[in-house]
Design a protein around this motif. Structure first.
Motif, PDB file in Angstrom:
ATOM      1  N   VAL A   1     -39.560 -35.188  33.590  1.00 28.99           N
ATOM      2  CA  VAL A   1     -39.106 -33.821  33.328  1.00 28.99           C
ATOM      3  C   VAL A   1     -37.943 -33.489  34.250  1.00 28.99           C
ATOM      4  N   TRP A   2     -36.926 -32.858  33.675  1.00 27.86           N
ATOM      5  CA  TRP A   2     -35.792 -32.334  34.432  1.00 27.86           C
ATOM      6  C   TRP A   2     -35.725 -30.829  34.218  1.00 27.86           C
ATOM      7  N   GLN A   3     -35.509 -30.077  35.278  1.00 27.76           N
ATOM      8  CA  GLN A   3     -35.180 -28.658  35.152  1.00 27.76           C
ATOM      9  C   GLN A   3     -33.700 -28.514  35.466  1.00 27.76           C
ATOM     10  N   VAL A   4     -32.959 -27.902  34.560  1.00 31.73           N
ATOM     11  CA  VAL A   4     -31.519 -27.770  34.760  1.00 31.73           C
ATOM     12  C   VAL A   4     -31.124 -26.302  34.642  1.00 31.73           C
ATOM     13  N   ASP A   5     -30.019 -25.985  35.283  1.00 31.08           N
ATOM     14  CA  ASP A   5     -29.451 -24.640  35.221  1.00 31.08           C
ATOM     15  C   ASP A   5     -28.249 -24.699  34.287  1.00 31.08           C
ATOM     16  N   ALA A   6     -28.405 -24.146  33.089  1.00 29.97           N
ATOM     17  CA  ALA A   6     -27.350 -24.190  32.067  1.00 29.97           C
ATOM     18  C   ALA A   6     -26.704 -22.830  31.860  1.00 29.97           C
ATOM     19  N   ARG A   7     -26.816 -21.944  32.852  1.00 31.20           N
ATOM     20  CA  ARG A   7     -26.273 -20.601  32.666  1.00 31.20           C
ATOM     21  C   ARG A   7     -24.757 -20.601  32.489  1.00 31.20           C
ATOM     22  N   VAL A   8     -24.084 -21.565  33.094  1.00 33.12           N
ATOM     23  CA  VAL A   8     -22.635 -21.637  32.910  1.00 33.12           C
ATOM     24  C   VAL A   8     -22.305 -21.810  31.434  1.00 33.12           C
ATOM     25  N   MET A   9     -23.002 -22.741  30.763  1.00 31.54           N
ATOM     26  CA  MET A   9     -22.733 -22.962  29.347  1.00 31.54           C
ATOM     27  C   MET A   9     -23.183 -21.787  28.499  1.00 31.54           C
ATOM     28  N   SER A  10     -24.227 -21.079  28.928  1.00 30.53           N
ATOM     29  CA  SER A  10     -24.632 -19.882  28.195  1.00 30.53           C
ATOM     30  C   SER A  10     -23.494 -18.868  28.184  1.00 30.53           C
ATOM     31  N   GLY A  11     -22.838 -18.708  29.335  1.00 28.62           N
ATOM     32  CA  GLY A  11     -21.703 -17.792  29.403  1.00 28.62           C
ATOM     33  C   GLY A  11     -20.546 -18.261  28.552  1.00 28.62           C
ATOM     34  N   VAL A  12     -20.272 -19.565  28.564  1.00 27.62           N
ATOM     35  CA  VAL A  12     -19.179 -20.112  27.755  1.00 27.62           C
ATOM     36  C   VAL A  12     -19.464 -19.895  26.272  1.00 27.62           C
ATOM     37  N   ILE A  13     -20.707 -20.166  25.849  1.00 34.04           N
ATOM     38  CA  ILE A  13     -21.066 -20.006  24.441  1.00 34.04           C
ATOM     39  C   ILE A  13     -20.952 -18.549  24.017  1.00 34.04           C
ATOM     40  N   GLU A  14     -21.367 -17.620  24.884  1.00 35.35           N
ATOM     41  CA  GLU A  14     -21.213 -16.200  24.563  1.00 35.35           C
ATOM     42  C   GLU A  14     -19.743 -15.848  24.374  1.00 35.35           C
ATOM     43  N   ASN A  15     -18.885 -16.391  25.228  1.00 33.39           N
ATOM     44  CA  ASN A  15     -17.448 -16.123  25.097  1.00 33.39           C
ATOM     45  C   ASN A  15     -16.890 -16.704  23.801  1.00 33.39           C
ATOM     46  N   LEU A  16     -17.336 -17.912  23.444  1.00 34.03           N
ATOM     47  CA  LEU A  16     -16.854 -18.526  22.207  1.00 34.03           C
ATOM     48  C   LEU A  16     -17.254 -17.702  20.988  1.00 34.03           C
ATOM     49  N   LYS A  17     -18.503 -17.263  20.963  1.00 31.33           N
ATOM     50  CA  LYS A  17     -18.962 -16.460  19.829  1.00 31.33           C
ATOM     51  C   LYS A  17     -18.227 -15.126  19.773  1.00 31.33           C
ATOM     52  N   ALA A  18     -18.013 -14.530  20.951  1.00 31.14           N
ATOM     53  CA  ALA A  18     -17.304 -13.250  20.990  1.00 31.14           C
ATOM     54  C   ALA A  18     -15.867 -13.387  20.506  1.00 31.14           C
ATOM     55  N   SER A  19     -15.266 -14.570  20.692  1.00 35.84           N
ATOM     56  CA  SER A  19     -13.880 -14.780  20.265  1.00 35.84           C
ATOM     57  C   SER A  19     -13.781 -15.191  18.798  1.00 35.84           C
ATOM     58  N   GLY A  20     -14.928 -15.258  18.109  1.00 40.76           N
ATOM     59  CA  GLY A  20     -14.904 -15.543  16.677  1.00 40.76           C
ATOM     60  C   GLY A  20     -15.150 -16.980  16.296  1.00 40.76           C
ATOM     61  N   ILE A  21     -15.492 -17.847  17.248  1.00 39.55           N
ATOM     62  CA  ILE A  21     -15.769 -19.251  16.923  1.00 39.55           C
ATOM     63  C   ILE A  21     -17.103 -19.331  16.190  1.00 39.55           C
ATOM     64  N   GLU A  22     -17.085 -19.888  14.979  1.00 40.22           N
ATOM     65  CA  GLU A  22     -18.309 -20.035  14.197  1.00 40.22           C
ATOM     66  C   GLU A  22     -18.693 -21.502  13.993  1.00 40.22           C
ATOM     67  N   ASN A  23     -17.692 -22.348  13.782  1.00 39.82           N
ATOM     68  CA  ASN A  23     -17.964 -23.777  13.575  1.00 39.82           C
ATOM     69  C   ASN A  23     -17.759 -24.511  14.891  1.00 39.82           C
ATOM     70  N   ILE A  24     -18.832 -24.693  15.634  1.00 32.05           N
ATOM     71  CA  ILE A  24     -18.737 -25.300  16.962  1.00 32.05           C
ATOM     72  C   ILE A  24     -18.373 -26.779  16.858  1.00 32.05           C
ATOM     73  N   GLU A  25     -18.756 -27.444  15.766  1.00 34.32           N
ATOM     74  CA  GLU A  25     -18.439 -28.865  15.623  1.00 34.32           C
ATOM     75  C   GLU A  25     -16.927 -29.068  15.537  1.00 34.32           C
ATOM     76  N   ASP A  26     -16.249 -28.239  14.733  1.00 37.26           N
ATOM     77  CA  ASP A  26     -14.792 -28.340  14.629  1.00 37.26           C
ATOM     78  C   ASP A  26     -14.129 -27.966  15.952  1.00 37.26           C
ATOM     79  N   TYR A  27     -14.693 -26.977  16.639  1.00 35.07           N
ATOM     80  CA  TYR A  27     -14.101 -26.550  17.905  1.00 35.07           C
ATOM     81  C   TYR A  27     -14.202 -27.662  18.947  1.00 35.07           C
TER      82      TYR A  27
END
Length: 675
Positions: A296-322
């Protein structure tokens, strides 16, 4: 003041950069620092308030010279032997006013100077405590960290200079990204005990300071640290905030050490929920992870949570293409998401020996399957609770292992700094599966050879007939050429027929070779109708010899499937041979076998019906079992192998009776994915 005292003043100033001085200035409790000879090298501001003595006046003096002689003053030899002492002492202020001071003395080793220090913590004692009538006194604690910020400075500059679309989306995540570059250079015992769950401060040296700060103050301390980091030399490099009952202080250590910043937290034990309780809760959580019998690993992914929130807020819908357009984001995610806890099973899986080797960014988890990192980012972006896949990991000693990878993303209002990863080693299981597939392939090959053995008479006829025609035509052609006037048009016709029969014989041999040669399965796009036609040709002579008509009703325009041509052909041939043998054994008056193909929903269907009288009711559930056969010389593996092949292709096969007429075998196969 003696000459020795003058010498100590110089030493004291050299020691001013040590963590002991930083602890003193962060505390609202009186702190006096003594050298190895018991002489004062520093008093903090709280001591000035308590005793009315300035630091410059006290340096070089003993406690007796500064505060008055007292029989209960701690002796130097006692501190040297014990390393610590505590109790109530009677002292005097600079004005001669007597006072009772509750003190605690701890030894401290300054590694830079190589000198032993003694740090005295003191506060005005409650007289009721001295008299033995205490109703509970309120005590403060102070936790101090000395932090190396050189890595954070470099990372911050690098991120700022990158620019572009990625930087715009990551800007809000910079502070947390930089947080893991704040490395602990030193800390006091309270900081280690309360917030690092460690008995010794040295156990967390070099680790992320952010993860050893009080959780309810982490973000505030991070903002304060970055603010001090960005201050110019002309500004006062110190920031202090009061948050509830706690005092937060961040300051630059000294101009001589610009890469060192100190952080202090002072709090009261009178809080309803003390930090000891928090520490105990954290320890229970760590024990739970340690006792899970899986890695088991416990990781802190809050940085990516913030990045994902920013991407969604900027209108990114297709994450695979991005991600395809911004491949650096996956690398950033692997470096920004860090491991905060692991258990012993995880260390054994990766064959590591030091826990510190695992407490880094998660990129080492994806070294064996780099593409898996982008799939985890896509799963995180999708907002699901869990994600899993089978992948390979690269252990620290260089071995590739097959594993099942599971990640559980925290959901609000859960603590977002606890993303759990579980990895299960399936290397041995996959090895055994490969061995089983090889055994199955060997059985399938043996069954094909057995089927060819049953068709040997028909195969011999299939080959002998075109060869006989070739011999006859060749003899005729020679005679026509031997005439005085050769009949060239007739010879050309004979030669064409020789070539036709040679190709026919060659095709028979090719089909037989395809069934007989032992080779690894090869999956490709195949047409089920072509497979049926070839299988029917293989058994044509056998069916004709037994006066059995084999008819086909093949649906046109069927989608293709993914499969191994030889294996699927083996299934159809086996079903046809079973039908021929059933009709011959039953001596049925109606002697026919029909093969139909079609499409149902997202599957290709194939039906083989014979007129051999059917399957006995008590055997219909057994015929696909291994080694079950009603033939005296049968292996009992034909239908078992058919079921294994169809199942391995993602399909199904079953049998039923068409009344008293005969047996019906139905199978389905998935249509090839259009992508």
């Amino acid at each position: 003041m003696t000459e020795r005292a003058n010498t100590d003043i110089g030493s004291a100033r050299r020691i001013m950069d040590s963590l002991a001085i930083e602890i003193a200035e962060a505390s609202n409790e009186s702190i006096v620092i003594y050298d190895a000879d018991g002489r004062i090298v520093h008093l903090n501001a709280a001591s000035d308030l308590l005793y009315g003595v300035m630091n410059s006046e006290a340096i070089g003096k003993t406690a007796a010279e500064m505060f008055g002689a007292s029989i209960d003053e701690p002796r130097l030899d006692h501190m040297v032997s014990k390393g610590s002492c505590q109790g109530i002492v009677q002292r005097r202020t600079a004005d001669g006013v007597p006072l009772l001071v509750d003190i605690r003395v701890r030894s401290h080793r300054d590694e830079e100077v190589g000198t032993d220090l003694y740090i005295e913590f003191g506060r005005r004692a409650d007289p009721r405590t001295v008299e033995g009538h205490s109703i509970g006194s309120q005590r403060d604690w102070v936790a101090v960290w000395s932090i190396d910020v050189s890595g954070a400075t470099t990372a911050l500059q690098k991120m700022t200079n990158n620019g572009g679309a990625r930087a715009n989306h990551l800007s809000a995540a910079y502070p947390r990204f930089v947080a893991d570059y704040l490395k602990i250079k030193d800390l006091n015992l309270a900081a280690a005990k309360l917030f690092a769950n460690e008995g010794s401060p040295t156990a967390v040296i070099g680790k992320s300071a952010y993860r050893c700060w009080p959780k309810n103050h982490r973000d505030a301390l991070l903002d304060m640290t970055l603010a001090v980091l960005l201050m110019t030399e002309s500004e006062i490099p110190i920031i202090r905030r009061i948050v509830g009952a706690d005092t937060l202080t961040v300051w630059r250590s000294s101009a001589d050490h610009p890469s060192l910043i100190s952080v202090g937290v002072t709090g009261s034990w009178s809080d309803p929920e003390t930090y000891w309780e928090i520490a105990a809760s954290e320890q229970r959580y760590r024990n739970l992870i340690d006792n899970i019998p899986l890695p088991v690993w416990q990781v802190d992914a809050r940085v990516m949570s913030g990045v994902i929130e920013n991407l969604k807020a900027s209108g990114i819908e297709n994450i695979e293409d991005y991600l395809a357009a911004q491949p650096d984001l996956v690398r950033f995610a692997s470096e920004a998401v860090v491991v905060t806890e692991i258990n012993d099973s995880a260390m054994r899986l990766f064959r590591g020996h030091r826990r510190e080797d695992f407490l880094q960014d998660v990129s080492y988890l994806f070294a064996g399957t780099p593409a898996a990192a982008s799939r985890v980012v896509m799963a995180h972006f999708a907002g699901g609770r869990n994600y899993s896949e089978e992948m390979k990991i690269l252990t620290f000693d260089g071995e590739l292992l097959d594993v099942l990878f599971y990640v559980t993303f925290p959901q609000y209002p859960e603590k977002l700094d606890k993303t759990l990863i579980m990895i299960i080693d399936v290397t041995e299981q996959r090895r055994i599966e490969r061995q089983l597939r090889k055994i199955e392939a060997d059985f399938a090959h043996a069954a094909r050879i057995s089927a060819l053995g049953e068709l040997v008479t028909s195969i011999a006829h299939e080959v002998r007939q075109p060869l006989s025609v070739i011999v006859t035509d060749a003899d005729t052609g020679i005679r026509w050429l031997a005439r005085d006037e050769p009949n060239l048009p007739k010879v050309k016709s004979i030669m064409a027929r020789i070539m036709e029969n040679a190709h026919r014989a060659n095709e028979v041999i090719r089909r037989i070779k395809g069934m007989a040669v032992k080779s690894d399965p090869v999956r490709d796009s195949v047409d089920i109708n072509d497979i049926v036609r070839e299988a029917a040709l293989l058994v044509r002579s056998e069916s004709q010899a037994n006066h059995i008509a084999v008819t086909t009703r093949l649906a046109g325009g069927l989608p293709r499937i993914i499969g191994d041509r030889v294996q699927l052909q083996q299934v159809v041939v086996n079903l046809l041979i079973n039908g021929i043998q059933a009709i011959a054994a039953n001596n049925s008056r109606t002697r026919e076998i029909s093969i139909e193909t079609g499409q149902s929903a997202e599957k290709i269907t194939l039906v083989v019906m014979d007129s051999g009288g059917g399957i006995q009711a008590n055997e219909i559930d057994k015929i696909f079992d291994g080694f079950f056969s009603r033939k005296a010389d049968g292996m009992g593996m034909g239908l078992a192998i058919c079921r294994s092949i169809i199942g391995d292709h993602g399909g199904t096969i079953w049998a039923e009776n068409d009344g008293a007429r005969g047996a019906v075998f139905r199978l389905t196969l998935p249509i090839m994915d259009g992508s």
